[in-house]
Scaffold this motif. Sequence first.
Motif, mmCIF file in Angstrom:
data_model
loop_
_atom_site.group_PDB
_atom_site.id
_atom_site.type_symbol
_atom_site.label_atom_id
_atom_site.label_comp_id
_atom_site.label_asym_id
_atom_site.label_seq_id
_atom_site.Cartn_x
_atom_site.Cartn_y
_atom_site.Cartn_z
ATOM 1 N N LEU A 129 3.512 12.719 -7.772
ATOM 2 C CA LEU A 129 2.790 13.708 -8.574
ATOM 3 C C LEU A 129 2.408 14.942 -7.760
ATOM 4 O O LEU A 129 2.057 15.977 -8.328
ATOM 5 C CB LEU A 129 1.521 13.080 -9.162
ATOM 6 N N TYR A 130 2.454 14.840 -6.427
ATOM 7 C CA TYR A 130 2.112 15.976 -5.572
ATOM 8 C C TYR A 130 3.222 17.025 -5.507
ATOM 9 O O TYR A 130 2.980 18.159 -5.079
ATOM 10 C CB TYR A 130 1.824 15.489 -4.145
ATOM 11 N N ILE A 131 4.431 16.668 -5.923
ATOM 12 C CA ILE A 131 5.574 17.576 -5.765
ATOM 13 C C ILE A 131 5.349 18.924 -6.451
ATOM 14 O O ILE A 131 5.650 19.976 -5.876
ATOM 15 C CB ILE A 131 6.870 16.889 -6.270
ATOM 16 N N PRO A 132 4.794 18.977 -7.687
ATOM 17 C CA PRO A 132 4.606 20.293 -8.325
ATOM 18 C C PRO A 132 3.392 21.073 -7.820
ATOM 19 O O PRO A 132 3.241 22.249 -8.164
ATOM 20 C CB PRO A 132 4.427 19.944 -9.816
ATOM 21 N N LEU A 133 2.516 20.446 -7.043
ATOM 22 C CA LEU A 133 1.230 21.061 -6.719
ATOM 23 C C LEU A 133 1.299 22.339 -5.882
ATOM 24 O O LEU A 133 0.444 23.213 -6.029
ATOM 25 C CB LEU A 133 0.325 20.035 -6.010
ATOM 26 N N PRO A 134 2.264 22.516 -4.958
ATOM 27 C CA PRO A 134 2.246 23.730 -4.123
ATOM 28 C C PRO A 134 2.251 25.032 -4.909
ATOM 29 O O PRO A 134 1.684 26.028 -4.430
ATOM 30 C CB PRO A 134 3.532 23.584 -3.283
ATOM 31 N N MET A 135 2.829 25.045 -6.104
ATOM 32 C CA MET A 135 2.865 26.290 -6.864
ATOM 33 C C MET A 135 1.462 26.757 -7.244
ATOM 34 O O MET A 135 1.186 27.965 -7.299
ATOM 35 C CB MET A 135 3.737 26.120 -8.116
ATOM 36 N N PHE A 136 0.561 25.819 -7.507
ATOM 37 C CA PHE A 136 -0.817 26.220 -7.814
ATOM 38 C C PHE A 136 -1.446 26.929 -6.619
ATOM 39 O O PHE A 136 -2.093 27.969 -6.764
ATOM 40 C CB PHE A 136 -1.650 24.996 -8.197
ATOM 41 N N TRP A 137 -1.260 26.354 -5.421
ATOM 42 C CA TRP A 137 -1.841 26.978 -4.226
ATOM 43 C C TRP A 137 -1.194 28.328 -3.947
ATOM 44 O O TRP A 137 -1.837 29.224 -3.380
ATOM 45 C CB TRP A 137 -1.677 26.055 -3.025
ATOM 46 N N ALA A 138 0.072 28.484 -4.321
ATOM 47 C CA ALA A 138 0.743 29.773 -4.121
ATOM 48 C C ALA A 138 0.014 30.877 -4.866
ATOM 49 O O ALA A 138 -0.081 32.011 -4.386
ATOM 50 C CB ALA A 138 2.198 29.678 -4.587
ATOM 51 N N LEU A 139 -0.517 30.564 -6.041
ATOM 52 C CA LEU A 139 -1.269 31.558 -6.807
ATOM 53 C C LEU A 139 -2.684 31.699 -6.268
ATOM 54 O O LEU A 139 -3.183 32.819 -6.078
ATOM 55 C CB LEU A 139 -1.305 31.181 -8.290
ATOM 56 N N LEU A 140 -3.327 30.572 -6.022
ATOM 57 C CA LEU A 140 -4.742 30.609 -5.637
ATOM 58 C C LEU A 140 -4.972 31.389 -4.348
ATOM 59 O O LEU A 140 -5.922 32.178 -4.251
ATOM 60 C CB LEU A 140 -5.257 29.175 -5.479
ATOM 61 N N ASP A 141 -4.130 31.208 -3.362
ATOM 62 C CA ASP A 141 -4.366 31.812 -2.051
ATOM 63 C C ASP A 141 -4.002 33.289 -1.986
ATOM 64 O O ASP A 141 -4.165 33.913 -0.932
ATOM 65 C CB ASP A 141 -3.595 31.041 -0.971
ATOM 66 N N GLN A 142 -3.527 33.865 -3.088
ATOM 67 C CA GLN A 142 -3.228 35.300 -3.087
ATOM 68 C C GLN A 142 -4.481 36.156 -3.291
ATOM 69 O O GLN A 142 -4.393 37.386 -3.306
ATOM 70 C CB GLN A 142 -2.187 35.629 -4.154
ATOM 71 N N GLN A 143 -5.634 35.517 -3.445
ATOM 72 C CA GLN A 143 -6.874 36.290 -3.558
ATOM 73 C C GLN A 143 -7.108 37.140 -2.314
ATOM 74 O O GLN A 143 -7.632 38.250 -2.401
ATOM 75 C CB GLN A 143 -8.054 35.339 -3.766
ATOM 76 N N GLY A 144 -6.720 36.607 -1.163
ATOM 77 C CA GLY A 144 -6.942 37.337 0.080
ATOM 78 C C GLY A 144 -5.818 38.284 0.450
ATOM 79 O O GLY A 144 -5.937 39.015 1.432
ATOM 80 N N ASP A 201 0.828 -1.211 0.000
ATOM 81 C CA ASP A 201 0.000 0.000 0.000
ATOM 82 C C ASP A 201 0.861 1.259 0.000
ATOM 83 O O ASP A 201 0.546 2.243 -0.690
ATOM 84 C CB ASP A 201 -0.912 0.003 1.224
ATOM 85 N N VAL A 202 1.939 1.252 0.759
ATOM 86 C CA VAL A 202 2.823 2.420 0.800
ATOM 87 C C VAL A 202 3.509 2.617 -0.552
ATOM 88 O O VAL A 202 3.723 3.749 -0.995
ATOM 89 C CB VAL A 202 3.855 2.274 1.937
ATOM 90 N N LYS A 203 3.829 1.516 -1.241
ATOM 91 C CA LYS A 203 4.405 1.638 -2.583
ATOM 92 C C LYS A 203 3.438 2.351 -3.529
ATOM 93 O O LYS A 203 3.823 3.248 -4.290
ATOM 94 C CB LYS A 203 4.743 0.255 -3.137
ATOM 95 N N ALA A 204 2.176 1.921 -3.494
ATOM 96 C CA ALA A 204 1.175 2.583 -4.332
ATOM 97 C C ALA A 204 1.004 4.046 -3.937
ATOM 98 O O ALA A 204 0.805 4.923 -4.788
ATOM 99 C CB ALA A 204 -0.155 1.841 -4.226
ATOM 100 N N LEU A 205 1.092 4.330 -2.653
ATOM 101 C CA LEU A 205 0.966 5.698 -2.162
ATOM 102 C C LEU A 205 2.085 6.586 -2.690
ATOM 103 O O LEU A 205 1.847 7.721 -3.128
ATOM 104 C CB LEU A 205 0.967 5.689 -0.639
ATOM 105 N N THR A 206 3.315 6.094 -2.665
ATOM 106 C CA THR A 206 4.455 6.922 -3.077
ATOM 107 C C THR A 206 4.368 7.293 -4.558
ATOM 108 O O THR A 206 4.866 8.352 -4.957
ATOM 109 C CB THR A 206 5.771 6.189 -2.797
#
Length: 729
Positions: free
Chosen positions: A305-320, A295-300
């Motif tokens: 694929l989660y590694i690039p995702l923070p950049m999207f949130w960096a843009l989205l949360d600037q609304q406030g 299960d951990v192998k499948a999780l990793t």
Amino acid sequence: MNPFQKNESKETLFSPVSTEEVQPRPLSLPKKPTPKICGSNYPLSIAFIVVNEFCERFSYYGMKAVLTLYFLYFLHWSEDTSTSIYHAFSSLCYFTPMLGAAIADSWLGKFKTIIYLSLVYVLGHVVKSLGALPIIGGQMVHTVLSLVGLSLIALGTGGIKPCVAAFGGDQFEEKHAKERTRYFSVFYLSINAGSLISTFITPMLRGDVQCFGEDCYALAFGVPGLLMVIALVVFAMGSKIYRKPPPEGNIVTQVAKCIWFAISNRFNNRSGDIPKRQHWLDWAAEKYPKQLIMDVKALTRVLLLYIPLPMFWALLDQQGSRWTLQATRMNGNLGFFVLQPDQMQVLNPLLVLIFIPLFDLVIYRLVSKCGINFSSLRKMAVGMILASLAFAVAAAVEIKINRMTPLQPGPQEIFLKALNLADDEVKVTVLGDENNTLLEESIRSFQKMPRYAQLHLKTKSQDFHFYLKYHNLSVYTKHSMEEKNWYSLIILEDGKNISSMMVKDEENKTTNGMTAVRFVNTLHKEVNISLGTDISLSVGEDYGVSAYTTVQSGEYPVVHCRTEDKNFSLNMGLLDPGTAYLFVIINSTNHDPQAWKTEDIPTNKLSIAWQLPQYALVTAGEVMFSVTGLEFSYSQAPSSMKSVLQAAWLLTVAVGNIIVLVVAQFSGLVQWAEFILFSCLLLVVCLIFSIMGYYYAPTKPEDLQEPADKQIPPTQGNMINLETKKTKL
């Protein structure tokens, strides 16, 4: 897909999987049958939980909506500092769910965790509201109270975030899975309603209500605090009818220990004589079950694929933060309604409610009928592109704002404006050092000059000769002026004679969309002016001129003033944001002294409605990225790993806010360039994500189902064995 589902920028919620997928966990059932709502299969206890969630979300988003302007105008922090602290707080709110889940799963259980951390939450609101009272302490006290209050709020909201939704799911019996699914739709709707209403109301409490002579931040923070008290009371009222499962351990901790043991075991057995293993996680086989390792192998694979995702949130949360600051430099008067800068954030939850069913029922179906394979990873990539375009539009709006603001004088350049305080017209002629005419203009008494005149210097500093003609009187005077400055030539009357004085204006009269005021006192006595509880100034007698003072925009019908022998008040009228005003205090024949008002820098002309396209683009990107991303990642991981995915997803949001914090503090870019930087960074990240997705081999659902004889009992917990449901209300 649930048309009311809230995307992860607001909440990530999960419903328990069906009984075919996991073993039913034991619950501490009440002695009496669980009360139902109107004879249905819905437990009465969920009514308390839904109301609690509405009030809590109102509390959180209502407080957060006015937070950036509170930093800027009340604590007088810079734009960069305000942005950094805002995103540091947001990041902390997405780190603390890990702590809340650990407390609930390993120690207190969900019910007690929600109660205790809600008390911390309420305390944070109380401290935060006290920090917004001008009468309590000074700047340092306000700052300390604000930071302590925000820390407590982050602990409270993050700690209960992973508990409330799952606790609601615990109220249903396994045979009522259909009702449980519909409950989550209502739960999502309560989140949307709380967010939508609060982001509209609290800016009105801040801007339309005056407390201690200025914007009422204490009320804007106090009302959300009151809603959190109501949330706690309502939740506690249902205590006797709740089903309360005991804490049974946290799978996130088990996964972390498994990974750590595999790494340390591999490091301890790095000798060449020891046979290599097929996968690095196989080094955990000495201690952990084979199924957990699989299960951990499948999780990793998904976490990669989660590694690039923070950049999207960096843009989205600037609304406030950045987008709200941009709105302060725009005109919020829509004709029928004056929109506060922080009220623009209401567009996000409103558009989410519109876009989710629109995309699910219309756009995705049309794309499918066109024969286009619009996979989940492709939807996420398109969502990134839309968010990138939104910031490109924000940059264009920022450039437009800069073009509509007055130009700054450059090298060997000055800006000059004449103000005639005499009782009749005066002709002003400006002569250069060779007696050549540079400017000639007739100015009526108290005429409001629309703009500054631009004059060029031959050196960095130059003397200018002024020829003033008043009736039959001619006056010559000389003033020295330096490059890159603003100047006001004030023409004075003394009986039948006139004279002039040159006043050097500040380079930036207005900052951060605030209003700037200054005074000229024509009285023969010094005037003390009070513009609020902590803003007062003195203007000298006989044409004394004050420096510019920044104040909040709004109505100022009664401004208290006093001289050594009398008190009086001035009506300054409506002060628009981003405007610099000059007030001339003059004697009135039959009344107290009055104020004559003129604009040095005109009101912002660009409508705040120009922000609508960027909000529409980023919200469309949010719907395609967030909801789709969760569904995809959950379909690719085993049932026992879904809580770990939730924790990882929340951590990507936290890291995204840290990215904004770093850029705001260290980039040193002008605002439009910073928007372009974020837009380009997300495009690069989108390209990387697309390449990763191209080489990703999706896992089929049947591959994730382990044989029945090999299943291990999954660790039950607060966020364990939860999955998203495609539901309709």
